[in-house]
Scaffold this active site. Structure first.
Site, short mmCIF file in Angstrom:
data_model
loop_
_atom_site.label_atom_id
_atom_site.label_comp_id
_atom_site.label_asym_id
_atom_site.label_seq_id
_atom_site.Cartn_x
_atom_site.Cartn_y
_atom_site.Cartn_z
N ASN A 294 -11.01 -2.74 -5.16
CA ASN A 294 -9.82 -1.59 -6.38
C ASN A 294 -10.53 -1.40 -7.85
OD1 ASN A 294 -6.63 -2.91 -4.75
ND2 ASN A 294 -8.31 -0.97 -4.29
N ASP B 7 0.99 -1.32 -0.22
CA ASP B 7 -0.02 0.19 -0.02
C ASP B 7 0.52 1.47 -0.10
OD1 ASP B 7 -2.85 1.48 -0.29
OD2 ASP B 7 -2.51 1.45 1.89
C1 IPE Z 1 -5.33 -3.08 -0.19
O1 IPE Z 1 -5.01 -1.31 -0.18
C2 IPE Z 1 -5.62 -3.81 -1.56
C3 IPE Z 1 -4.18 -3.16 -1.90
C4 IPE Z 1 -3.17 -3.90 -1.64
C5 IPE Z 1 -4.03 -4.53 -2.94
P1 IPE Z 1 -6.68 0.32 -0.66
O2 IPE Z 1 -5.45 0.86 -0.97
O3 IPE Z 1 -7.11 -0.42 -1.27
O4 IPE Z 1 -6.70 -0.28 0.72
P2 IPE Z 1 -7.80 0.76 1.20
O5 IPE Z 1 -9.00 1.25 0.59
O6 IPE Z 1 -7.35 2.41 1.49
O7 IPE Z 1 -8.34 0.26 2.94
C1 IPE Z 2 -1.41 -0.06 -3.14
O1 IPE Z 2 -1.34 1.42 -3.47
C2 IPE Z 2 -1.21 -0.20 -5.14
C3 IPE Z 2 -2.99 -1.42 -4.69
C4 IPE Z 2 -4.53 -0.25 -4.28
C5 IPE Z 2 -3.46 -1.16 -6.43
P1 IPE Z 2 -2.31 2.75 -3.47
O2 IPE Z 2 -2.98 2.93 -4.56
O3 IPE Z 2 -3.45 2.23 -2.34
O4 IPE Z 2 -1.85 4.02 -2.77
P2 IPE Z 2 -2.25 4.67 -1.54
O5 IPE Z 2 -2.69 4.28 -0.47
O6 IPE Z 2 -3.78 5.98 -2.57
O7 IPE Z 2 -1.48 5.44 -1.36
MG MG Z 3 -4.02 2.46 -1.05
#
Ligand code: IPE
Ligand code: IPE
Ligand code: MG
Length: 234
Positions: free
Chosen positions: A64, A16
């Protein structure tokens, strides 16, 4: 005396913070996802060197899809491009690639590429790299229950047990994760491996995923090594 189970067979990582990593550099979020791929390469190599048998990487959750369309298609393109560019290298390095999630709901070319990669690397045994793509823990359980109610087990009204349910998970042979790491300072599972994480040790770091390196992985593992895993015992 506490049970001391220091065996580390399976690490799960909630990768993340790609978006915030990019934002902190005044760049578009997709740049963070590209940088995230580099971190994947570093961490897979480090885990293989450390002889970790299973590494699950949460790359795209069932939630997502709710992101802006251009980010979703950008991510799908990155997955496809990464596979095309790196499959041979993964294969040569002895990586067995597996996918966990509702793979057939991904764009067809990506789905096909993932299944081909699974097939090509299926006899590799240095490390199993599990790509959790279009993965949701609740969805995995729903998919398992739906398979069960259509199966003989249900028709025979056999009592459902943990062992039976396990056989209907996406990857029934994979041991539960011993350690789950989440980057970027968020303290939640976000629908990752809900059944399998029942007794996982959790480790959180404030680092954004694209900054994650070998030393950070070692730090997480060192933290795991001093935990007391009691499994309800004393
Ligand atoms: C969790 O991250 C999913 C992945 C790392 C693929 P998110 O960024 O989607 O999670 P939330 O929305 O902050 O809980
Ligand atoms: C994790 O990084 C990757 C995926 C969930 C695909 P994020 O895209 O959630 O990055 P933040 O949390 O918005 O910084
Ligand atoms: Mg995230």
């Amino acid at each position: 005396m506490a049970t001391e189970d220091k065996e580390l067979r399976h690490i799960g990582i909630i990768m993340d913070g790609n978006g915030r990593w990019a934002k902190s550099r005044f760049m578009p979020r997709i740049v963070g996802h590209h940088a995230g791929v580099k971190a994947v390469e570093r961490v897979v190599r480090a885990a293989a060197d450390l002889k970790i048998p299973y590494l699950s990487l949460y790359a795209f959750s069932t939630e997502n899809w709710s992101r802006p369309q251009n980010e979703v298609s950008g991510l799908m393109a990155i997955f496809k491009h990464y596979l095309a560019a790196k499959l041979n290298e993964l294969y040569e390095e002895g990586v067995r690639l597996r996918v966990s999630g509702r793979v057939n709901m991904l764009p067809k070319p990506l789905c096909d590429a993932l299944l081909e990669a699974e097939e090509k690397t299926k006899n590799n045994s240095r490390i199993q790299l599990i790509a959790c793509i279009n993965y949701g823990g609740r969805q995995e359980l729903l998919d398992a229950f739906n398979k069960i109610i259509k199966s003989d087990n249900f028709n025979n009204k056999i009592e459902l047990t943990e062992n039976i349910l396990q056989q209907y998970l996406y990857l029934p042979d994979v041991p539960d994760p011993d350690l789950i790491i989440r980057t970027s300072g968020e303290l939640r599972l976000s629908n990752f491996l809900l059944w399998e994480a029942a007794y996982s040790e959790l480790y959180f770091t404030n680092k954004y995923w694209p900054d994650m390196n070998k030393e950070d992985l070692n730090e997480a593992i060192n933290s795991f090594k001093v935990r007391n895993r009691r499994y309800g015992k004393i």
